[in-house]
Design a protein around this motif. Structure first.
Motif, PDB file in Angstrom:
ATOM      1  N   THR A 104      78.139  44.620  61.977  1.00 17.67           N
ATOM      2  CA  THR A 104      79.365  44.160  61.325  1.00 17.67           C
ATOM      3  C   THR A 104      79.126  44.083  59.824  1.00 17.67           C
ATOM      4  O   THR A 104      78.229  43.346  59.377  1.00 17.67           O
ATOM      5  CB  THR A 104      79.786  42.774  61.848  1.00 17.67           C
ATOM      6  OG1 THR A 104      79.990  42.848  63.258  1.00 17.67           O
ATOM      7  CG2 THR A 104      81.066  42.308  61.167  1.00 17.67           C
ATOM      8  N   PRO A 105      79.863  44.835  59.023  1.00 17.88           N
ATOM      9  CA  PRO A 105      79.645  44.789  57.571  1.00 17.88           C
ATOM     10  C   PRO A 105      80.111  43.452  56.991  1.00 17.88           C
ATOM     11  O   PRO A 105      80.959  42.770  57.550  1.00 17.88           O
ATOM     12  CB  PRO A 105      80.493  45.953  57.060  1.00 17.88           C
ATOM     13  CG  PRO A 105      81.561  46.130  58.098  1.00 17.88           C
ATOM     14  CD  PRO A 105      80.925  45.770  59.408  1.00 17.88           C
ATOM     15  N   GLY A 106      79.520  43.123  55.852  1.00 16.13           N
ATOM     16  CA  GLY A 106      79.880  41.874  55.189  1.00 16.13           C
ATOM     17  C   GLY A 106      78.798  41.438  54.222  1.00 16.13           C
ATOM     18  O   GLY A 106      77.918  42.215  53.831  1.00 16.13           O
ATOM     19  N   HIS A 107      78.856  40.173  53.827  1.00 14.47           N
ATOM     20  CA  HIS A 107      77.887  39.621  52.895  1.00 14.47           C
ATOM     21  C   HIS A 107      76.592  39.297  53.633  1.00 14.47           C
ATOM     22  O   HIS A 107      76.593  38.512  54.579  1.00 14.47           O
ATOM     23  CB  HIS A 107      78.441  38.356  52.236  1.00 14.47           C
ATOM     24  CG  HIS A 107      79.705  38.595  51.467  1.00 14.47           C
ATOM     25  ND1 HIS A 107      80.955  38.561  52.059  1.00 14.47           N
ATOM     26  CD2 HIS A 107      79.907  38.888  50.157  1.00 14.47           C
ATOM     27  CE1 HIS A 107      81.876  38.810  51.146  1.00 14.47           C
ATOM     28  NE2 HIS A 107      81.269  39.014  49.978  1.00 14.47           N
ATOM     29  N   PRO A 108      75.460  39.911  53.215  1.00 12.46           N
ATOM     30  CA  PRO A 108      74.201  39.666  53.938  1.00 12.46           C
ATOM     31  C   PRO A 108      73.672  38.265  53.705  1.00 12.46           C
ATOM     32  O   PRO A 108      73.827  37.693  52.621  1.00 12.46           O
ATOM     33  CB  PRO A 108      73.255  40.733  53.359  1.00 12.46           C
ATOM     34  CG  PRO A 108      73.792  41.019  52.002  1.00 12.46           C
ATOM     35  CD  PRO A 108      75.292  40.858  52.111  1.00 12.46           C
ATOM     36  N   LEU A 109      73.051  37.719  54.725  1.00  9.35           N
ATOM     37  CA  LEU A 109      72.396  36.421  54.607  1.00  9.35           C
ATOM     38  C   LEU A 109      71.005  36.635  54.020  1.00  9.35           C
ATOM     39  O   LEU A 109      70.197  37.399  54.566  1.00  9.35           O
ATOM     40  CB  LEU A 109      72.294  35.758  55.986  1.00  9.35           C
ATOM     41  CG  LEU A 109      73.621  35.375  56.649  1.00  9.35           C
ATOM     42  CD1 LEU A 109      73.366  34.854  58.059  1.00  9.35           C
ATOM     43  CD2 LEU A 109      74.353  34.329  55.831  1.00  9.35           C
ATOM     44  N   PRO A 110      70.669  35.958  52.925  1.00  7.28           N
ATOM     45  CA  PRO A 110      69.372  36.219  52.262  1.00  7.28           C
ATOM     46  C   PRO A 110      68.179  35.842  53.112  1.00  7.28           C
ATOM     47  O   PRO A 110      67.109  36.418  52.978  1.00  7.28           O
ATOM     48  CB  PRO A 110      69.453  35.367  50.984  1.00  7.28           C
ATOM     49  CG  PRO A 110      70.466  34.313  51.294  1.00  7.28           C
ATOM     50  CD  PRO A 110      71.464  34.960  52.214  1.00  7.28           C
TER      51      PRO A 110
END
Length: 261
Positions: A84-90
Motif C-alpha cells: 500500500t503506497p503512502g508515507h513510510p514509517l521511519p
C-alpha cells in the motif's frame, strides 16, 4: 475444542431465537462491519462479546473459531502493509522494503473486519443447528421461486457446506496425525519443504473428501431423496420478540445507510 461450523447446545435467549432472525442479523451486521471505521469495529466487538455472554458461549470458543483462518489473514495483512503506497514509517524501513502508515492502518482495519465477519458466522453456527439454518434459509429465499430458483436447493447446499466444514477439519487433523505417526516432518522451515508438506496433505484430503461426497450421495439416494419442496416436522413461527428484533435490525440498517458518509 470448538471447530468452525459446529453447533454448541445451550439454553439461552440467543439459541431460542428464530433462525431467520439470526440470519438477517448476520447479513445486517456484515454490511455494517464492511463500512465501519476502527471505532465502529470496537463497538461491534463489544456487541459480539455481549451476545456470546447472553448465549453462554465461552470467548475461548470464539477465538478457536478464528484459528483456521489466521494464516490466510496474516498473509493478507502483509500484502496490505507492504504493497500500500503512502508515507513510510521511519522505524520500519529496511532498505527497499518500506512499511507505510496508510498500509499499516488499512491492514489493521481490513483484517479486523474479516475477523469480525468470521466471528459473526461462528456465533450463528454455534447457536443454530444445521437443520434450523436450512429451514431459515429456505423461508427467506422463497421469493426466488418466482424467477425459477428452488429456495430449498440453495438452502440445502449451504447446509451441506456447513456440515462439511468440521468434517474437513477432522479429516485434516487425522491425516496430519497419521503422517506424524509414520515419521513425516510436517513442520518444515524451508519454503520447498512447506510446499511438499501441503501437497502431501492436500492429495489424501481431496481423496477422502471426494469419498465422503460419494457416500453422502449414496445415502441420500438410498433414502429416496429427490429435489423439490420439502415438509418439516417442526414449522418455524416468529414471536413478538423476533418481529421486534427484525424491525430493529431493518431500522438500524436503513439509518446506517442513510447517515453513513
Amino acid at each position: 475444542m470448538y471447530n468452525l461450523g459446529q453447533y454448541i447446545p445451550r439454553q439461552s435467549p440467543v439459541h431460542n431465537r428464530d433462525p431467520r432472525v439470526k440470519l438477517i442479523g448476520v447479513v445486517v451486521l456484515g454490511i455494517i462491519i464492511l463500512q465501519m471505521n476502527i471505532t465502529g469495529l470496537l463497538a461491534v466487538t463489544a456487541l459480539f462479546l455481549v451476545i456470546s455472554l447472553i448465549a453462554r458461549i465461552p470467548v475461548s470458543s470464539l477465538l478457536n473459531s478464528l484459528r483456521p483462518v489466521l494464516p490466510f489473514f496474516f498473509f493478507l495483512f502483509l500484502v496490505y502493509v507492504f504493497f500500500t503506497p503512502g508515507h513510510p514509517l521511519p522505524w520500519f524501513s529496511f532498505g527497499p522494503v518500506k512499511i507505510s502508515y496508510e498500509g499499516l492502518q488499512l491492514g489493521i482495519i481490513q483484517i479486523s473486519k474479516f475477523l469480525l465477519l468470521v466471528v459473526a458466522a461462528s456465533l450463528l453456527t454455534m447457536t443454530t443447528t444445521p437443520s434450523e439454518i436450512t429451514m431459515g434459509l429456505e423461508r427467506l429465499l422463497r421469493p426466488l421461486r418466482f424467477i425459477g430458483i428452488s429456495s430449498y436447493n440453495v438452502a440445502l447446499l449451504v447446509s451441506l457446506a456447513l456440515r462439511f466444514i468440521p468434517m474437513l477439519l477432522d479429516e485434516m487433523n487425522s491425516i496430519k496425525e497419521a503422517q506424524l505417526a509414520r515419521g513425516a516432518n510436517v513442520n518444515q522451515r524451508r519454503i520447498s519443504g512447506k510446499i511438499k508438506s501441503i501437497t502431501n496433505l492436500a492429495v489424501p484430503l481431496s481423496i477422502n473428501i471426494l469419498r465422503r461426497c460419494d457416500d453422502l450421495v449414496d445415502a441420500m439416494e438410498s433414502r429416496g431423496y429427490h429435489p423439490g419442496p420439502r415438509t418439516y416436522l417442526y414449522e418455524l413461527a416468529l414471536t413478538r420478540t423476533d418481529y421486534g428484533l427484525i424491525a430493529t435490525l431493518t431500522g438500524l440498517l436503513i439509518v446506517f445507510l442513510i447517515y453513513h458518509p
